[in-house]
Design a protein around this motif. Sequence first.
Motif, PDB file in Angstrom:
ATOM      1  N   THR A  71       2.128  24.783 -48.028  1.00 17.82           N
ATOM      2  CA  THR A  71       1.465  24.206 -46.974  1.00 17.82           C
ATOM      3  C   THR A  71       2.030  25.086 -45.600  1.00 17.82           C
ATOM      4  N   ASP A 116       1.660  25.736 -41.422  1.00 16.07           N
ATOM      5  CA  ASP A 116       0.622  24.982 -40.465  1.00 16.07           C
ATOM      6  C   ASP A 116       0.357  26.211 -39.201  1.00 16.07           C
ATOM      7  N   HIS A 130      -4.243  23.511 -36.853  1.00 15.41           N
ATOM      8  CA  HIS A 130      -4.211  22.584 -35.679  1.00 15.41           C
ATOM      9  C   HIS A 130      -4.727  23.218 -34.613  1.00 15.41           C
ATOM     10  N   ARG A 166       6.563  24.068 -34.180  1.00 22.14           N
ATOM     11  CA  ARG A 166       6.101  23.262 -35.033  1.00 22.14           C
ATOM     12  C   ARG A 166       5.384  24.288 -36.078  1.00 22.14           C
ATOM     13  N   TYR A 167       4.968  25.441 -35.770  1.00 20.27           N
ATOM     14  CA  TYR A 167       3.832  25.927 -36.410  1.00 20.27           C
ATOM     15  C   TYR A 167       4.319  27.613 -37.309  1.00 20.27           C
ATOM     16  N   SER A 169      -3.088  24.736 -43.162  1.00 26.05           N
ATOM     17  CA  SER A 169      -3.217  23.642 -42.442  1.00 26.05           C
ATOM     18  C   SER A 169      -3.577  23.871 -41.002  1.00 26.05           C
TER      19      SER A 169
END
Length: 434
Positions: A93, A95, A140, A185-186, A138
């Motif tokens: 996964t 992000d 965001h 975070r990505y 995923s």
Amino acid sequence: MSRIPHPEVDVPRQLPPRGLTRGGRNPRPWRDPRLRSTGALLTSLTALAATSLVAGPTTAEAAAGPCELRRTAAHHSEGLDTWNTAYPRPARTLDAVMVFLSFPDSPPLTTPEELAADHFPATSRFFEQASYGKFRLSPHPRREWVEMPRASMAYAIQRDWNAKRRAAYLRDALAAADPHVDFSRYDIVYFVADPDAPGVDSDATKVVNLDRPMRADGTDIRRVVTVFERHPPDRNVLAHETGHVFDLPDLYHRPTDGKGDWDTHVGDWDVMGSQFGLAPDLFGWHKWKLGWLESPQVRCVAAGAQRLTLEPLSAPATGGAVGGTRLAVVRTGPDTAIALEGRGAVGNDHAACTEGVLVYEVRNGTASGGGPIEVVDAHPETESCWGDSVYPQLADAPVRVGESFRVPGEDLRVEIDVEARTAAGAWTLRVAVG
């Protein structure tokens, strides 16, 4: 009618790593001649240019078989014996943050939610199907607009964008977004511009690779997808651009004068050629490169004659397992190979114009945009699906049941006889090499 695809911005300038040579077009005649932090950010952006991390580090993975081509210094090389770790590998996964950018000269007419829905879940679904469930993208999306400090016209946004203007755009976008987004975070960054702003050009959607990474929240940002799409956008455009983030090349042909057909290399047959294609699933070679196909699903065909069965490339995994052979490869030289795969109207290829065994040549030394993959047309005198296909001349390229086809070439004879199709949809064929 040919549609203009979206480019990736990067021109390789690094020297090849030791032991590799800068690749060029292989002269062997294997294709039919009839085929058509904000402070740190300000410092790092001083050297921003349209360049790419071409060679990069390599993994220590061993070669899976004799039909693998080695990765070269060519930009987005189709060699797959090692993985370029400068790029995230989509085997888990990943992000992705979507930041929506507005401009002081144009109040937005849409909402971030509407623009996010233009691309997701469709893009995630494309990759889930293409990867047989091995990769999940995923998204965001941010819920608010982030206003840029300058009017949209000030950036002179266009397809072949001035490097200084592009640098200013990225610098301003990251500085404006940084207070609102934790970029650490990505794995992937999408900067999505207000499509109704007067200075926004939808033809400028692309991936920008950075010679010197931008820095924010303690993390390096090596590439950014800049999205300038209309609302609603071009079909599969974000899947195409995201493919570049995973080290996949442009497969379209860009005419030197800007006129003529763009889709002569692969037609409808891979989203990296055209996001409008009727059969846009990634080639089996690309799925092998990304790790979605493994040795049990790849058949290396050596000298002599072999019979094999090819499952439809786009058929889903069963019980989490990718069953059967999905790709057959004939090594034709140190830097070239012929690939065979079954393409049927299923999964991402559900709108395919024709079905059968697709044949294409792979060149590991040809850079992105130069024709690293070219489909071999088994029916060069006919065309199909006018009005729907991006390039009808290749829409009927696959070898169909009951047909025999010799791959054009002088140094090595490759003959294909497609004998039957099973009740489950697989193709049985005989391949003779010699």
